[in-house]
Design a protein around this motif. Structure first.
Motif, short mmCIF file in Angstrom:
data_model
loop_
_atom_site.label_atom_id
_atom_site.label_comp_id
_atom_site.label_asym_id
_atom_site.label_seq_id
_atom_site.Cartn_x
_atom_site.Cartn_y
_atom_site.Cartn_z
N UNK A 17 -0.90 3.01 -9.71
CA UNK A 17 -2.41 4.38 -8.67
C UNK A 17 -2.88 3.15 -8.69
N UNK B 223 -7.31 -6.37 1.87
CA UNK B 223 -8.62 -6.08 2.83
C UNK B 223 -9.53 -7.42 2.72
N UNK C 128 -6.28 10.88 -4.82
CA UNK C 128 -5.36 11.18 -5.51
C UNK C 128 -6.19 10.68 -7.52
N UNK D 85 -4.47 -0.09 -6.00
CA UNK D 85 -5.07 0.43 -4.83
C UNK D 85 -6.14 -0.84 -5.03
N UNK E 153 0.08 8.68 1.28
CA UNK E 153 -0.20 7.75 1.80
C UNK E 153 1.24 7.35 2.95
N UNK E 154 2.22 7.90 2.58
CA UNK E 154 3.47 6.86 2.76
C UNK E 154 4.06 7.18 5.16
N UNK F 42 -5.71 7.69 -1.93
CA UNK F 42 -4.51 7.09 -3.96
C UNK F 42 -5.98 7.26 -3.98
N UNK G 6 0.73 -1.18 -0.45
CA UNK G 6 0.39 0.12 0.45
C UNK G 6 0.79 1.07 -0.01
N UNK G 7 0.42 2.48 -1.13
CA UNK G 7 1.51 2.85 -0.91
C UNK G 7 2.91 3.52 -1.94
N UNK H 214 8.94 7.62 -2.86
CA UNK H 214 7.99 7.73 -4.61
C UNK H 214 9.11 7.05 -5.40
N UNK I 161 -4.39 -3.76 -2.73
CA UNK I 161 -4.66 -2.98 -1.44
C UNK I 161 -6.30 -3.28 -0.90
N UNK J 174 -5.87 0.56 6.22
CA UNK J 174 -5.76 0.06 5.43
C UNK J 174 -6.59 0.96 4.10
N UNK K 87 -1.00 11.82 -2.08
CA UNK K 87 -0.13 10.52 -2.35
C UNK K 87 0.78 10.12 -1.70
N UNK L 149 -6.11 4.48 3.98
CA UNK L 149 -4.52 5.03 3.46
C UNK L 149 -5.16 5.28 1.80
N UNK L 150 -6.53 3.41 1.60
CA UNK L 150 -6.68 3.71 0.11
C UNK L 150 -7.22 4.44 -0.35
#
Ligand SMILES: [Fe+2]
Ligand SMILES: [Fe+2]
Lengths: 250, 320
Positions: free
Chosen positions: A33, A44, B82, A37, B52-53, B79, A27-28, B288, A40, B72, B49, B75-76
């Motif tokens: 991108x 989940x 973004x 997602x 998220x870190x 994203x 994640x991240x 990143x 993740x 989770x 973005x 943070x998703x």
């Protein structure tokens, strides 16, 4: 308390938790991108499924046990996940290959589990199957895309298949617990789902222009609590807070 | 000739804005408006973005399965924010790949708050409570900003941000109702995140260079100091509920102004972090860049495969 049923339920939960944990490490950090997602999402789903099975396990165990007790307060030798699920993420292609092998197994396993004589296990399986169907589609598509993409991606994927294949046998090797659970109608007949697994893997690898490695040696031990060195580090992170602040509520 | 035409276009544009008619991608707009929006929206997207870190840092260590899934999912969501925002920037003619290149090269900015480290689990609570809280303060007014696609993206974003804030506050609440050590974690996190959160609203109004024009264009609707004041007034009672202390000796209720006075912000620290000297600026960009570079072969393979498929389908159509 039905100890065999408890262990069998934990065995299923552990696969989901450990692989979900691994995926959550992406994640991240995903390559795109949208794929960040997507991974993740799968993480989940898997942790969610693990929770359902752990909650059932807590009910079976009784005495006020909770889902978190199983996830956070057991040591390496108590975990029964297959070795495949604890393998490091590696590059994106290795994660996809690990996921694909697991998804194929998990799909046919869960499908069979919906027929379990234990109605609670069957109900969780039923609920999970839709998600797993999506996981399998996702990982199959990426196997094909990366296998049949560029020369570089093909080579990376072939290497991933070669490295991870030896972790796929264990899921189908029935041990005493598997046999006992088949006998009483609760568990899944592993030898019955194996041909479906082989067929699906061959089909997708064909489309991906990839092939299975020559050797057929298979690693085993995870289901019996004999793990790779990786699991200890997973637990060190996963369990840190529960171990550092015993009994705390979060 | 072209001058008078431009003037009338510009007048008509401003008239629409004054009448609260939203601007859509195909409508005429001044170049400055387009540029300002691309800068603002892409900075916002980058913040999601990079944001998220610091929180992603705790996903593998979340203290319960419920918290792990909550974090989770959060943070998703970032994203996803973004994605909406890059999408909104693309409606203005920007290109996502080059915007992302600007982030990775260090040319584009993102919110400085994400250049602070997350040291304990309580930071996840404090970020949700304060950082998402400050983000909502900043972003709710943007839901009615003059540019349609941005406003609509912000409506979706704000819904999720308020969920994040509640989740963060709940994490803080659990800590503050927990053991003395847990409460200490919460206090320590508040100590570290409070001032950087106030800085999220940007420089004082007297120092803010883009404000007047942005207000006129309705892509900014309240001044930095107004929003900061609202944030302070909102946070004080919340800290009281938690039973922890905001680290500002000058913080007190002002009976005359009916708002809280607060201490002086360390602007030197702020500008230093903006310039790249924050505790994690280098680390965040490195992370990143690493993800992006390591994903290159994946993106190339996906493109190559899509092209192969297109050709195969075309050949099939030909022979059919
Ligand atoms: Fe966000
Ligand atoms: Fe958020």
């Amino acid at each position: 308390m039905n100890k065999s049923l408890l262990n069998y339920t934990l065995r299923i939960a552990d696969n989901n938790l450990i692989l979900g944990h691994r995926l959550s490490e992406w994640c991240g950090h995903g390559p795109i991108l949208e794929q960040d997602i997507a991974l993740t999402n799968i993480a989940l789903d898997l942790v969610g499924q693990a929770r359902n099975y752990f909650q059932l396990a807590a009910e079976i165990k009784g005495g006020g046990a909770t889902e978190d007790d199983f996830a956070y307060l057991r040591d390496v030798y108590d975990f029964q996940n297959v070795l495949l699920t604890e393998q490091p993420n590696g590059h994106f292609g290795e994660t996809i290959t690990r996921q694909f092998f697991f998804d194929v197994f998990n799909y046919y396993f869960t499908q069979a589990l919906t027929k379990s004589t234990n109605s609670q296990l069957a109900a969780i399986a039923e609920k999970s199957l839709k998600e797993i169907t999506y996981h399998l589609r996702f990982s199959s598509e990426w196997m094909i895309r990366l296998g049949d993409g560029t020369e570089e991606s093909h080579a990376k994927m072939q290497q991933a298949v070669d490295d991870l294949w030896m972790f796929t046998g264990e899921a189908f090797q029935a041990d005493a617990l598997d046999l006992e659970m088949v006998e009483n109608g609760v568990g899944v007949k592993l030898e019955e789902i194996k041909p479906y697994f082989d067929q699906k893997v061959t089909d997708i690898l064909d489309q991906a222009t990839l092939s299975l490695p020559e050797g057929n040696w298979m690693q085993k031990g995870g289901k019996q609590g004999k793990h790779s060195e990786h699991l200890g580090f997973i637990l060190a992170e996963l369990q840190f807070l529960q171990r550092a602040y015993p009994g705390a509520k979060w | 000739m072209s001058d008078s035409k431009n003037i009338s276009l510009e007048d008509r544009f401003q008239e629409k804005i004054d009448n609260n008619i939203q601007i859509e991608p195909k409508d005429w707009m001044p170049e400055g408006y387009r540029k300002t929006l691309i800068r603002q929206i892409s900075q916002h997207a980058h913040s999601e973005i990079v944001g998220m870190l610091p929180e992603g840092n705790w996903i593998s260590r979340a203290p319960s399965l419920r918290r792990k899934m909550g974090l989770l999912a959060k943070v998703q969501d970032e994203a996803g924010h973004g994605l909406y925002l890059y999408g909104a920037a693309e409606t203005l003619g920007a290109d996502r790949a080059s915007l992302i290149d600007d982030l990775h090269s260090g040319k584009a900015k993102y919110s400085s708050i994400f250049n602070y480290p997350t040291l304990t689990w309580a930071d996840i609570g404090a970020i949700g409570w304060l950082v998402d809280g400050a983000a909502i303060m900043n972003q709710v007014p943007l839901c009615s900003c003059s540019y349609g696609p941005y406003a609509r993206a912000m409506v979706r974003v704000c819904k999720e941000e308020s969920f994040h804030q509640r989740q963060g506050f709940e994490i803080m609440m659990a800590l503050c109702n927990g053991s003395p050590e847990q409460k200490e974690l919460a206090q320590d996190a508040l100590n570290r995140w409070w001032w950087p959160s106030l800085m999220m609203f940007g420089p004082n109004d007297s120092e803010s260079k883009h404000s007047a024009q942005s207000m006129k264009w309705k892509i900014k609707r309240f001044s930095n100091d107004e929003l900061r004041q609202r944030f302070v007034d909102m946070s004080v009672p919340q800290a009281k509920i938690l039973g922890i202390t905001i680290p500002d000796a000058d913080l007190k209720w002002n009976e005359e102004t009916k708002q809280h006075d607060y201490g002086k912000i360390d602007w030197e620290e702020f500008w230093n972090v903006v310039k790249g000297n924050g505790p994690c600026n280098k680390q965040r960009l490195k992370t990143r860049n690493k993800a992006h570079d390591q994903g290159k072969w994946v993106r190339e393979a996906a493109t190559a495969y899509a092209e192969k498929r297109r050709q195969r389908n075309a050949n099939r159509a030909k022979t059919a």
